[in-house]
Scaffold this active site. Structure first.
Site, PDB file in Angstrom:
ATOM      1  N   LYS A  36      44.335  40.363  33.817  1.00  0.00           N
ATOM      2  CA  LYS A  36      43.279  41.235  34.400  1.00  0.00           C
ATOM      3  C   LYS A  36      44.162  42.553  35.109  1.00  0.00           C
ATOM      4  O   LYS A  36      43.704  43.416  35.210  1.00  0.00           O
ATOM      5  CB  LYS A  36      42.548  40.352  35.484  1.00  0.00           C
ATOM      6  CG  LYS A  36      41.489  39.885  34.749  1.00  0.00           C
ATOM      7  CD  LYS A  36      40.704  38.854  35.814  1.00  0.00           C
ATOM      8  CE  LYS A  36      40.064  38.158  35.462  1.00  0.00           C
ATOM      9  NZ  LYS A  36      38.712  37.046  36.345  1.00  0.00           N
ATOM     10  N   GLN A  80      39.828  34.452  42.278  1.00  0.00           N
ATOM     11  CA  GLN A  80      39.553  33.371  40.974  1.00  0.00           C
ATOM     12  C   GLN A  80      39.117  32.721  41.116  1.00  0.00           C
ATOM     13  O   GLN A  80      39.754  31.708  42.263  1.00  0.00           O
ATOM     14  CB  GLN A  80      41.422  34.451  40.501  1.00  0.00           C
ATOM     15  CG  GLN A  80      41.246  32.958  38.927  1.00  0.00           C
ATOM     16  CD  GLN A  80      40.750  33.847  37.904  1.00  0.00           C
ATOM     17  OE1 GLN A  80      40.467  34.635  38.087  1.00  0.00           O
ATOM     18  NE2 GLN A  80      40.438  33.007  36.859  1.00  0.00           N
ATOM     19  N   ASP A 103      32.949  40.635  41.398  1.00  0.00           N
ATOM     20  CA  ASP A 103      32.861  39.540  40.041  1.00  0.00           C
ATOM     21  C   ASP A 103      31.555  39.377  40.196  1.00  0.00           C
ATOM     22  O   ASP A 103      30.859  38.686  39.173  1.00  0.00           O
ATOM     23  CB  ASP A 103      33.606  38.262  40.507  1.00  0.00           C
ATOM     24  CG  ASP A 103      34.224  37.634  39.303  1.00  0.00           C
ATOM     25  OD1 ASP A 103      34.388  38.264  38.231  1.00  0.00           O
ATOM     26  OD2 ASP A 103      34.749  37.041  38.954  1.00  0.00           O
TER      27      ASP A 103
HETATM   28  N1  GUN Z   1      37.989  32.003  36.379  1.00  0.00           N
HETATM   29  C1  GUN Z   1      37.633  31.894  34.899  1.00  0.00           C
HETATM   30  N2  GUN Z   1      36.081  33.263  34.699  1.00  0.00           N
HETATM   31  C2  GUN Z   1      36.445  33.821  36.032  1.00  0.00           C
HETATM   32  C3  GUN Z   1      35.953  34.219  36.297  1.00  0.00           C
HETATM   33  O1  GUN Z   1      35.616  35.652  35.747  1.00  0.00           O
HETATM   34  N3  GUN Z   1      36.076  35.114  38.086  1.00  0.00           N
HETATM   35  C4  GUN Z   1      36.447  34.037  38.368  1.00  0.00           C
HETATM   36  N4  GUN Z   1      36.445  35.166  39.484  1.00  0.00           N
HETATM   37  N5  GUN Z   1      36.918  33.320  38.414  1.00  0.00           N
HETATM   38  C5  GUN Z   1      37.002  32.619  36.922  1.00  0.00           C
END
Ligand code: GUN
Length: 265
Positions: A36, A80, A103
């Site tokens: 990311k 995350q 998110d």
């Molecule tokens: N863990 C796995 N995929 C994601 C995601 O898209 N966002 C977040 N915050 N955690 C994750």
């Protein structure tokens, strides 16, 4: 995205800013977060990654969220997931400033999405909808089967498909006879984390298949769909890796930029 980031700099005198809070040492989370941040920097974003130890308390994590909430260079950030088991995930998500929730996992945003009333769309569902749009096939009246009822993918995408006038069935680990449900679907979205669960033989010929699963099997990554057999029947299918994952990252950048653009100058 680079072009939009450039326009943002012209208008605001700074780059759009993406933050990530990473708690603990889950190996997969580290890989996702690195991907990311690399994408963000490559697209001309400012990025900030805050790391906390696996032993952190809920209060430690809440303090780190406050720091990102208060950072004027951050337009959107994510925590995350998963968080270590001693941390209260719900309390952490509630603490995120709704206007920085890149998110779309704060209950206010998720609630708005479930009610079809705007709100930041979670990145993976938004990416899936974008992939479906790219097929050029209208979803109105189509039968969609979503496998997986998570807050992060299954539930919001079911709501978004409903908003697109699809007829939606939400399946999960207790669904009886998944094969029969899948056989009726024009669109299949698999997001359960069970490698190769969906077999090509189950699919209606011409179905559109989106595979959200990322499972490590030995030293390989594979999805929830058996790609080999499913690609023989599907009209469109996403691979793992290289399908939904990059799309999720693209949507994270888009959400962040839109949050920054919607702030007062
Ligand atoms: N863990 C796995 N995929 C994601 C995601 O898209 N966002 C977040 N915050 N955690 C994750």
């Amino acid at each position: 995205m680079e072009e939009r980031a450039r326009l943002f700099v012209q208008k605001h005198g700074r780059k759009p800013g993406l933050g990530v809070l990473l708690v603990g040492d889950d190996a997969a989370s580290h890989v996702y977060v690195n991907n990311k941040m690399r994408a963000a920097e490559g697209a001309g974003f400012y990025s900030r990654t805050d790391r906390l130890a696996a032993s952190s308390s809920t209060d430690d994590v809440l303090c780190a969220v406050d720091a990102l909430n208060d950072d004027p260079n951050i337009d959107g950030f994510i925590v995350q997931l998963p968080l270590p088991s001693q941390v209260n995930t719900q309390a952490v998500l509630l603490r995120i400033d709704v206007k920085k929730d890149a998110d779309g996992l704060h209950p206010t945003n998720l609630g708005a999405v479930l009610m079809g009333q705007g709100g930041v769309q979670p990145c993976t569902p938004r990416g899936c909808m974008r992939l479906l749009a790219e097929t050029g096939i209208a979803l109105r009246g189509k039968k969609a089967v979503v496998i997986g009822r998570s807050h992060i993918v299954g539930r919001p995408i079911a709501a978004m498909l409903l908003d697109a006038d699809a007829t939606v069935t939400l399946c999960h680990s207790r669904t009886q006879d998944l094969a029969t449900e899948v056989a009726m679907a024009d669109v299949v979205i698999a997001a359960v984390g069970r490698p190769g669960l969906v077999r090509g033989e189950w699919l209606k010929p011409g179905a559109i298949v989106i595979d959200v699963g990322i499972n490590r099997v030995g030293d390989k990554l594979c999805g929830d769909v058996d790609f080999e057999s499913a690609s023989q029947r599907a009209s469109f299918i996403t691979p793992v890796p290289g399908g939904v994952g990059p799309m999720t990252i693209a949507m994270l950048l888009q959400n962040t930029l839109e949050l920054g653009e919607s702030k007062a100058p």
